[in-house]
Design a protein around this motif. Structure first.
Motif, short mmCIF file in Angstrom:
data_model
loop_
_atom_site.label_atom_id
_atom_site.label_comp_id
_atom_site.label_asym_id
_atom_site.label_seq_id
_atom_site.Cartn_x
_atom_site.Cartn_y
_atom_site.Cartn_z
N GLU A 1 -22.25 -24.68 -15.84
CA GLU A 1 -20.96 -24.56 -15.19
C GLU A 1 -21.08 -24.14 -13.72
OE1 GLU A 1 -18.36 -22.03 -17.40
OE2 GLU A 1 -18.88 -22.94 -19.32
N GLY A 2 -22.29 -23.78 -13.30
CA GLY A 2 -22.50 -23.41 -11.91
C GLY A 2 -22.53 -21.91 -11.70
N ILE A 3 -22.51 -21.52 -10.43
CA ILE A 3 -22.49 -20.11 -10.04
C ILE A 3 -21.04 -19.70 -9.83
CG2 ILE A 3 -23.27 -18.39 -8.37
CD1 ILE A 3 -25.53 -19.70 -9.94
N LEU A 4 -20.58 -18.74 -10.62
CA LEU A 4 -19.17 -18.35 -10.59
C LEU A 4 -18.96 -17.20 -9.61
CD1 LEU A 4 -16.31 -18.64 -11.84
CD2 LEU A 4 -17.00 -16.84 -13.46
N LEU A 5 -17.99 -17.38 -8.70
CA LEU A 5 -17.52 -16.31 -7.82
C LEU A 5 -16.16 -15.89 -8.37
CD1 LEU A 5 -18.24 -17.94 -4.33
CD2 LEU A 5 -19.78 -16.58 -5.76
N GLU A 6 -16.17 -14.80 -9.15
CA GLU A 6 -14.93 -14.34 -9.77
C GLU A 6 -14.25 -13.36 -8.83
OE1 GLU A 6 -13.39 -12.98 -14.20
OE2 GLU A 6 -15.51 -12.94 -13.70
N VAL A 7 -13.56 -13.92 -7.85
CA VAL A 7 -12.93 -13.12 -6.81
C VAL A 7 -11.70 -13.87 -6.30
CG1 VAL A 7 -14.39 -14.16 -5.02
CG2 VAL A 7 -13.37 -11.92 -4.62
N PRO A 8 -10.60 -13.14 -6.09
CA PRO A 8 -9.39 -13.81 -5.58
C PRO A 8 -9.53 -14.17 -4.11
CG PRO A 8 -9.02 -11.45 -5.81
CD PRO A 8 -10.37 -11.72 -6.38
N LEU A 9 -10.02 -15.37 -3.84
CA LEU A 9 -10.34 -15.80 -2.49
C LEU A 9 -9.45 -16.99 -2.12
CD1 LEU A 9 -12.45 -15.11 -0.25
CD2 LEU A 9 -13.86 -16.94 -1.19
N SER A 10 -8.45 -16.74 -1.28
CA SER A 10 -7.54 -17.81 -0.88
C SER A 10 -8.19 -18.68 0.20
CB SER A 10 -6.23 -17.23 -0.34
OG SER A 10 -6.45 -16.58 0.91
N ARG A 11 -7.56 -19.83 0.48
CA ARG A 11 -8.07 -20.69 1.55
C ARG A 11 -7.99 -19.94 2.89
NH1 ARG A 11 -9.94 -22.77 -2.18
NH2 ARG A 11 -9.72 -24.92 -2.92
N ALA A 12 -6.96 -19.12 3.07
CA ALA A 12 -6.85 -18.34 4.30
C ALA A 12 -7.98 -17.32 4.40
CB ALA A 12 -5.49 -17.64 4.36
#
Length: 261
Positions: free
Chosen positions: A201-212
């Protein structure tokens, strides 16, 4: 609002993974965790347990709920902090009033500043991204540590010099790099910090990261970042949701990061 403030306390044996998931609040950061992160903070690497104990005794433990400021840009810079549990977001406000994320910090990372280090005021705002525990040492206590530990003082001097050099390098590199290179570089850096390997499934970045947020980290615009991320999602390089991003083709992202401009 600060949820709790308690004195600090000792050290772990062997290797331990500090979870990056959100902690329950109110929360007292336990002594093994405090000593673990202090031992891995750049200024304190190589110190033995009694030395770490003396530093820990001069620190205070603070816990913050999500989105709570730890300090704000423009406030007097009088303390250094170490992330113990959770995640911290550094941000700046642009001239049009938009918040721009400049970095995400994970356990063991130092942040903040002091007038004695040449920064009398904070240039950025530090906020808890999730429920977070940090260790704080004030200016007078830190000066005592430097007097007792000359090698820490040398590391601080090296760090100040490295920050200046890095700032100059960043200005040049961001000016010549493409948006794709910047986004790839930022995602790979975040993967090193807080990525969780999910196999196929890949490397997961579990963080609320918006495009901004990602635009701030890459010194680009939300529109440019959105175009790049949408294209990569269609190509299968990444996947994303509201609070997570998965890097599915690390090799290709590394190629994009290292591509000639």
């Amino acid at each position: 609002m600060t949820i709790s403030e308690t004195p600090g306390g000792p050290a772990p044996q062997g290797r331990r993974t500090i979870p990056l998931t959100e902690i329950a609040l109110p929360h007292e950061c336990p002594r093994p965790v405090r000593l673990y992160v202090l031992a891995r903070a750049p200024y304190f690497l190589g110190l033995d347990e009694p030395e770490l104990d003396r530093i820990d005794a001069r620190m205070r433990t603070l816990t913050f709920s999500p989105d709570t400021p730890i300090y704000r840009a423009g406030e007097p810079a009088e303390s250094l902090y170490v992330v113990a549990e959770g995640r911290v977001k550094l941000s700046q406000v642009t001239v049009d009033g938009t918040e721009t994320v400049t970095d995400l910090l994970v356990p063991g990372e130092l942040f903040g500043s002091m007038s004695s280090l040449g920064e009398p005021f904070h240039h950025q705002t530090a906020s808890a991204l999730v429920g977070t525990c940090v260790l704080r040492i004030d200016q007078d206590a830190f000066r005592t540590v430097l007097a007792e530990q000359p090698r820490i003082a040398l590391r601080v001097l090296d760090d100040v010099a490295a920050r200046l050099a890095r700032a100059e390098t960043d200005i040049g590199s961001h000016g010549s790099a493409t948006v794709e290179q910047r986004v790839a570089s930022t995602l790979l850096r975040l993967a090193d910090k807080l990525g969780e390997d999910r196999g196929g499934e890949g490397i997961l970045l579990e963080v609320p990261l918006s495009r901004a947020d990602l635009a701030g980290l890459t010194r680009s615009t939300p529109e440019s970042v959105s175009r790049v991320m949408s294209r990569w999602k269609k190509q299968g390089l990444i996947d994303s949701g509201r609070r997570w991003t998965a890097l599915k083709d690390m090799a290709r992202l590394e190629e994009l990061r290292d591509a000639a401009g």
